[in-house]
Design a protein around this motif. Structure first.
Motif, PDB file in Angstrom:
ATOM      1  N   GLU A 201       0.812  -1.221   0.000  1.00 43.83           N
ATOM      2  CA  GLU A 201       0.000   0.000   0.000  1.00 43.83           C
ATOM      3  C   GLU A 201       0.844   1.269   0.000  1.00 43.83           C
ATOM      4  O   GLU A 201       0.390   2.315  -0.448  1.00 43.83           O
ATOM      5  CB  GLU A 201      -0.986  -0.009   1.163  1.00 43.83           C
ATOM      6  CG  GLU A 201      -0.348  -0.073   2.527  1.00 43.83           C
ATOM      7  CD  GLU A 201      -1.391  -0.173   3.646  1.00 43.83           C
ATOM      8  OE1 GLU A 201      -2.016   0.847   3.950  1.00 43.83           O
ATOM      9  OE2 GLU A 201      -1.575  -1.268   4.205  1.00 43.83           O
TER      10      GLU A 201
ATOM     11  N   LEU B 202       1.184   3.286  -3.340  1.00 46.16           N
ATOM     12  CA  LEU B 202      -0.087   3.743  -3.916  1.00 46.16           C
ATOM     13  C   LEU B 202       0.106   4.655  -5.124  1.00 46.16           C
ATOM     14  O   LEU B 202      -0.443   4.419  -6.204  1.00 46.16           O
ATOM     15  CB  LEU B 202      -0.851   4.484  -2.809  1.00 46.16           C
ATOM     16  CG  LEU B 202      -2.078   5.280  -3.199  1.00 46.16           C
ATOM     17  CD1 LEU B 202      -3.190   4.334  -3.631  1.00 46.16           C
ATOM     18  CD2 LEU B 202      -2.549   6.147  -2.030  1.00 46.16           C
ATOM     19  N   LYS B 203       0.874   5.717  -4.957  1.00 49.18           N
ATOM     20  CA  LYS B 203       1.024   6.698  -6.044  1.00 49.18           C
ATOM     21  C   LYS B 203       1.758   6.090  -7.240  1.00 49.18           C
ATOM     22  O   LYS B 203       1.383   6.330  -8.391  1.00 49.18           O
ATOM     23  CB  LYS B 203       1.772   7.938  -5.539  1.00 49.18           C
ATOM     24  CG  LYS B 203       0.943   8.770  -4.579  1.00 49.18           C
ATOM     25  CD  LYS B 203       1.721   9.980  -4.079  1.00 49.18           C
ATOM     26  CE  LYS B 203       0.923  10.691  -2.984  1.00 49.18           C
ATOM     27  NZ  LYS B 203       1.693  11.820  -2.394  1.00 49.18           N
ATOM     28  N   GLU B 204       2.782   5.325  -6.972  1.00 50.84           N
ATOM     29  CA  GLU B 204       3.557   4.715  -8.059  1.00 50.84           C
ATOM     30  C   GLU B 204       2.678   3.743  -8.861  1.00 50.84           C
ATOM     31  O   GLU B 204       2.712   3.712 -10.096  1.00 50.84           O
ATOM     32  CB  GLU B 204       4.774   3.969  -7.497  1.00 50.84           C
ATOM     33  CG  GLU B 204       5.874   4.862  -6.932  1.00 50.84           C
ATOM     34  CD  GLU B 204       5.616   5.332  -5.505  1.00 50.84           C
ATOM     35  OE1 GLU B 204       4.527   5.059  -4.949  1.00 50.84           O
ATOM     36  OE2 GLU B 204       6.518   5.986  -4.932  1.00 50.84           O
TER      37      GLU B 204
ATOM     38  N   ASP C 294      -0.564   3.705  -9.158  1.00 49.83           N
ATOM     39  CA  ASP C 294      -1.576   4.421  -9.937  1.00 49.83           C
ATOM     40  C   ASP C 294      -0.935   5.119 -11.141  1.00 49.83           C
ATOM     41  O   ASP C 294      -1.471   5.073 -12.251  1.00 49.83           O
ATOM     42  CB  ASP C 294      -2.302   5.438  -9.050  1.00 49.83           C
ATOM     43  CG  ASP C 294      -3.541   6.010  -9.731  1.00 49.83           C
ATOM     44  OD1 ASP C 294      -4.358   5.210 -10.228  1.00 49.83           O
ATOM     45  OD2 ASP C 294      -3.691   7.244  -9.772  1.00 49.83           O
TER      46      ASP C 294
END
Lengths: 192, 192
Positions: free
Chosen positions: A73, A76-78, A80
């Motif tokens: 988790e 997350l940004k990577e 997405d």
């Protein structure tokens, strides 16, 4: 009240699969795919469905290999980001700061920072329409020692994977509470 | 430390798919399957892989239809139970107190008490070894109005599905916290 509704591709939960491939000239790429799942136990196989519009589709066609990397988790940004832009215009590894390490078993890159990856050799491809389903035989696995249980299997409570909520929420979630043991808690019904 | 490990069919998260079928004489059955996923968007397709040893495998071969029912977490025991016993010896609907309602679109039963179900017509079957992958075209969906968002799509926060932690924990989990919006949170990287 039960409603009869049009067909929708809503599977809950859906996974967050980061597919690693090389282009024929050896450039590594990753993309975010939600359409996939385990396909067979023996031989161990996994499927992932991709659109022809993606670079990964063409990479798999040419290299006949891919990895399935499971992000924790905290990525997350990577995770997405690599589903938003195309590897044709972007070097997604350098832009996200992630590291590509070549699998020792197949011609595909592993995301070094992620907790574990499945290394897959393409064995079947089924054109279904907008998506082609690629079935890979899992030849091996690379995992961080910290996410393994005592039997050397990745433990969901240590991996902390993300869940994709699909089109109903268009959001990612983490794992919540343990509800009960599989192949066990149901026996309470049998004994009634 | 990264470890190189044997192949394992560990996908995290794995779903809890309750597969509904009829035998040729019309007796409804349900089983718990974790090997499956969305296979295509257009046409909308889903795959589920079953062993020949299961009754459901033979039911699908004969009826060419199945439903994929998603249980909410409150049906933990029922979902686990229908994965433990065989429909050959057990009437799993009556034993769990669940209700079979015939789909209006395909020859397969829907679990009335579960939040939603996908109604599938068999279009492909791929023998992979121990498992056969059945690909179904999703012809329609039946859902409780309470689990839908304003666009009539099942919302994971209302469905409250279970997650299977696979062989690393052999347990079920629920959905945790929302981490961020898909196709959105990753843009923070792009702007760096």
């Amino acid at each position: 009240m039960k409603l009869t509704l049009p067909a929708q591709t809503i599977l809950l939960p859906s996974p967050v699969l980061i597919i690693g491939t090389y282009s024929p000239d050896g450039k590594p790429n990753i993309m975010n795919a939600a359409w996939g799942g385990i396909a067979s136990s023996k031989p161990p196989c996994i499927s992932v469905s991709l659109r022809e519009a993606t670079l990964s589709y063409h990479n798999i066609k040419q290299t006949e290999a891919f990895t399935v990397n499971i992000p924790s988790e905290k990525f997350l940004k990577e995770a997405d980001y690599v589903g938003i832009v195309s590897g044709r215009e972007h070097d997604k590894f350098s832009e996200t700061g992630l590291t590509a390490e070549k699998s020792k078993l197949v011609n595909a890159p592993i995301v070094k920072e992620f907790p574990y990856a499945l290394e897959c050799k393409l064995i079947e491809q089924i054109d279904l329409g907008l998506h082609t389903m690629f079935i890979g035989e899992i030849l091996g696995m690379v995992a961080d020692s910290e996410v393994l249980n005592t039997k050397q299997i990745p433990d969901i409570e240590k991996v902390r994977p993300m869940i994709f909520g699909s089109f109903g929420s268009m959001a990612y979630y983490n794992i919540g509470e343990k509800l009960g043991d599989a192949f066990s808690i149901g026996k309470e019904i049998q004994q009634v």
